[in-house]
Design a protein around this motif. Structure first.
Motif, PDB file in Angstrom:
ATOM      1  N   CYS A 258     -27.385  15.771  19.253  1.00 58.16           N
ATOM      2  CA  CYS A 258     -26.519  16.637  20.065  1.00 58.16           C
ATOM      3  C   CYS A 258     -27.134  17.011  21.411  1.00 58.16           C
ATOM      4  O   CYS A 258     -26.503  17.679  22.222  1.00 58.16           O
ATOM      5  CB  CYS A 258     -26.136  17.897  19.287  1.00 58.16           C
ATOM      6  SG  CYS A 258     -27.461  19.079  19.112  1.00 58.16           S
TER       7      CYS A 258
ATOM      8  N   CYS B  54     -33.094  17.148  20.235  1.00 59.94           N
ATOM      9  CA  CYS B  54     -32.266  16.524  19.212  1.00 59.94           C
ATOM     10  C   CYS B  54     -31.542  15.326  19.818  1.00 59.94           C
ATOM     11  O   CYS B  54     -30.833  15.458  20.813  1.00 59.94           O
ATOM     12  CB  CYS B  54     -31.253  17.536  18.666  1.00 59.94           C
ATOM     13  SG  CYS B  54     -30.084  16.801  17.519  1.00 59.94           S
TER      14      CYS B  54
ATOM     15  N   CYS C 283     -29.083  23.477  15.868  1.00 56.01           N
ATOM     16  CA  CYS C 283     -27.706  23.418  16.369  1.00 56.01           C
ATOM     17  C   CYS C 283     -26.812  22.606  15.425  1.00 56.01           C
ATOM     18  O   CYS C 283     -25.831  23.106  14.899  1.00 56.01           O
ATOM     19  CB  CYS C 283     -27.717  22.801  17.753  1.00 56.01           C
ATOM     20  SG  CYS C 283     -26.382  23.353  18.797  1.00 56.01           S
ATOM     21  N   CYS C 284     -27.184  21.320  15.207  1.00 52.99           N
ATOM     22  CA  CYS C 284     -26.323  20.450  14.408  1.00 52.99           C
ATOM     23  C   CYS C 284     -26.945  20.116  13.048  1.00 52.99           C
ATOM     24  O   CYS C 284     -26.359  19.369  12.253  1.00 52.99           O
ATOM     25  CB  CYS C 284     -26.012  19.168  15.168  1.00 52.99           C
ATOM     26  SG  CYS C 284     -27.422  18.050  15.325  1.00 52.99           S
TER      27      CYS C 284
ATOM     28  N   CYS D 239     -32.757  20.197  13.672  1.00 54.04           N
ATOM     29  CA  CYS D 239     -32.115  20.803  14.842  1.00 54.04           C
ATOM     30  C   CYS D 239     -31.346  22.064  14.410  1.00 54.04           C
ATOM     31  O   CYS D 239     -30.519  22.004  13.499  1.00 54.04           O
ATOM     32  CB  CYS D 239     -31.140  19.804  15.474  1.00 54.04           C
ATOM     33  SG  CYS D 239     -30.076  20.545  16.724  1.00 54.04           S
TER      34      CYS D 239
ATOM     35  N   HIS E 239     -29.507  19.063  22.091  1.00 51.72           N
ATOM     36  CA  HIS E 239     -30.057  20.413  22.125  1.00 51.72           C
ATOM     37  C   HIS E 239     -31.597  20.370  22.160  1.00 51.72           C
ATOM     38  O   HIS E 239     -32.218  19.561  21.470  1.00 51.72           O
ATOM     39  CB  HIS E 239     -29.585  21.136  20.860  1.00 51.72           C
ATOM     40  CG  HIS E 239     -29.997  22.567  20.768  1.00 51.72           C
ATOM     41  ND1 HIS E 239     -29.521  23.530  21.631  1.00 51.72           N
ATOM     42  CD2 HIS E 239     -30.854  23.198  19.921  1.00 51.72           C
ATOM     43  CE1 HIS E 239     -30.059  24.702  21.301  1.00 51.72           C
ATOM     44  NE2 HIS E 239     -30.875  24.524  20.277  1.00 51.72           N
TER      45      HIS E 239
HETATM   46 ZN   LIG Z   1     -28.688  18.691  17.198  1.00 50.07          ZN
END
Ligand SMILES: [Zn+2]
Length: 287
Positions: free
Chosen positions: A35, A32, A7-8, A5, A37
Motif C-alpha cells: 500500500c 509497505c 495500515c493494510c 504493515c 505506507h
Molecule cells: Zn500496507
C-alpha cells in the motif's frame, strides 16, 4: 519475520531509511510494498522519551527492590537524566501490564506439587490479603489473588479456581486457615479415587515453622509495598504484585535451582542478558 504493515496488515515490507529521534537515536523506518505506507516498527517503546536501556533498567531495579525515588537519584547522578519518580512508576506500570498480557498467553508446564499461602499487606488503613501459590519443582508462581477483604471463603475459592486453571495439582499444601478445606472441596472434589487431589495442611503457628517455600516471595512483596503508599490514584497494588511476580517468574534466577522459573516451566523465550528489554519487545511483536 517481516514487519507487519499497520495500515493494510500486509507483510511485503522492506527497510527504507531511518527516523531520527532526539532521545532514542535512529529508528528503522519500513515501507509497505503493498500500500506504500511507511512506518516505524513499534518494539514497545514508541513515543517514549528515554532510551530503552534506561527504562528497562528502572523497571528491573524497581522490581528488584530499589525505590522509585532512589532510582530517580541514581539516574540524575550517573547519567544526568532528569525524570521524576512518578515517571519511573509510570514506566513500571506500563511495561508490567504489557508483559503480563503477553505471558498470560503462554502456558507453563508445572510439576503439580503446589504450596499455597496468604499474607497480610498493610495498605492505607486496611489490611489487604495477598494469596499466592508456588509450583514446587519449577518455583513458578502459578496463581495469585489480591484482595482488599480479610480472608473469606469466596476469595479462597476463587484462589483455588485460579490454581486449577493452570494445572490440576497432585497436591496442594496450605496452612490451617479454616476456609481452605471448604474451598478445596468445592474446586477439587471428585468421587473418583484416581482423580483425587491431595490437600495437606500444616499448622505453621503450631509447628512454629514458617512456610519457607513461599516466605521469600512474600518478603519481596512486603518490602516493595512501602514504596507505593500514597500513590493509590496512580498506581494500584495488584499491578505492583503482578510486577513482582513477573520479576520472580521471568527475570531472576532462583537461588536454589539456579534457574529462572520460566525456564524450568518449559518456556524457552530466548531472552538475552537484558530480560526485561526482550520480554517487552516480544510482547510488542506478538500482540
Ligand atoms: Zn500496507
Amino acid at each position: 519475520m517481516n514487519a507487519k504493515c499497520p495500515c493494510c496488515k500486509g507483510t511485503a515490507t522492506v527497510k527504507r531509511g531511518f527516523n531520527y529521534t532526539k532521545k532514542r537515536g535512529k529508528q528503522q523506518r519500513m515501507k509497505c510494498n503493498n500500500c506504500g505506507h511507511t512506518f516505524i516498527v513499534d518494539l514497545g517503546f514508541w513515543h517514549m522519551h528515554n532510551k530503552e536501556e534506561i527504562i528497562t533498567m528502572c523497571v528491573d531495579m524497581y522490581l528488584s527492590n530499589l525505590s522509585s525515588r532512589k532510582m530517580r537519584n541514581q539516574l540524575r547522578r550517573h547519567f544526568g537524566i532528569k525524570v521524576s519518580h512518578v515517571t519511573i512508576l509510570d514506566w513500571v506500570r506500563k511495561y508490567v501490564l504489557k508483559v503480563q498480557k503477553f505471558v498470560q498467553k503462554i502456558k507453563p508446564q508445572l510439576s503439580g506439587k503446589m504450596y499455597a499461602d496468604e499474607t497480610e499487606v498493610d495498605c492505607e488503613n486496611r489490611k489487604d490479603i495477598f494469596w499466592c501459590c508456588v509450583d514446587w519443582d519449577t518455583r513458578f508462581i502459578n496463581a495469585t489473588l489480591y484482595s482488599n477483604k480479610s480472608q473469606n471463603l469466596a476469595d479462597a475459592t476463587e484462589f483455588m479456581k485460579r490454581i486449577k486453571a493452570t494445572k490440576k495439582p497432585y497436591y496442594i499444601q496450605t496452612d490451617a486457615l479454616p476456609f481452605y478445606p471448604k474451598a478445596f472441596k468445592k474446586v477439587f472434589y471428585s468421587r473418583f479415587l484416581k482423580d483425587k487431589v491431595a490437600h495437606s495442611v500444616v499448622n505453621y503457628s503450631k509447628t512454629k515453622k514458617h512456610n519457607v517455600r513461599i516466605e521469600t516471595v512474600f518478603m519481596k512483596v512486603k518490602d516493595r509495598v512501602n514504596d507505593f503508599r500514597g500513590f493509590k490514584a496512580l498506581w494500584s497494588a495488584p499491578i505492583l504484585m503482578a510486577g513482582i511476580i513477573l520479576q520472580h517468574n521471568y527475570i531472576e534466577k532462583h537461588s536454589t535451582t539456579a534457574k529462572v522459573p520460566c525456564e524450568l516451566a518449559g518456556q524457552s523465550l530466548n531472552l538475552g542478558e537484558n530480560r526485561w528489554l526482550d520480554l517487552i519487545r516480544l510482547s510488542a511483536i506478538m500482540q
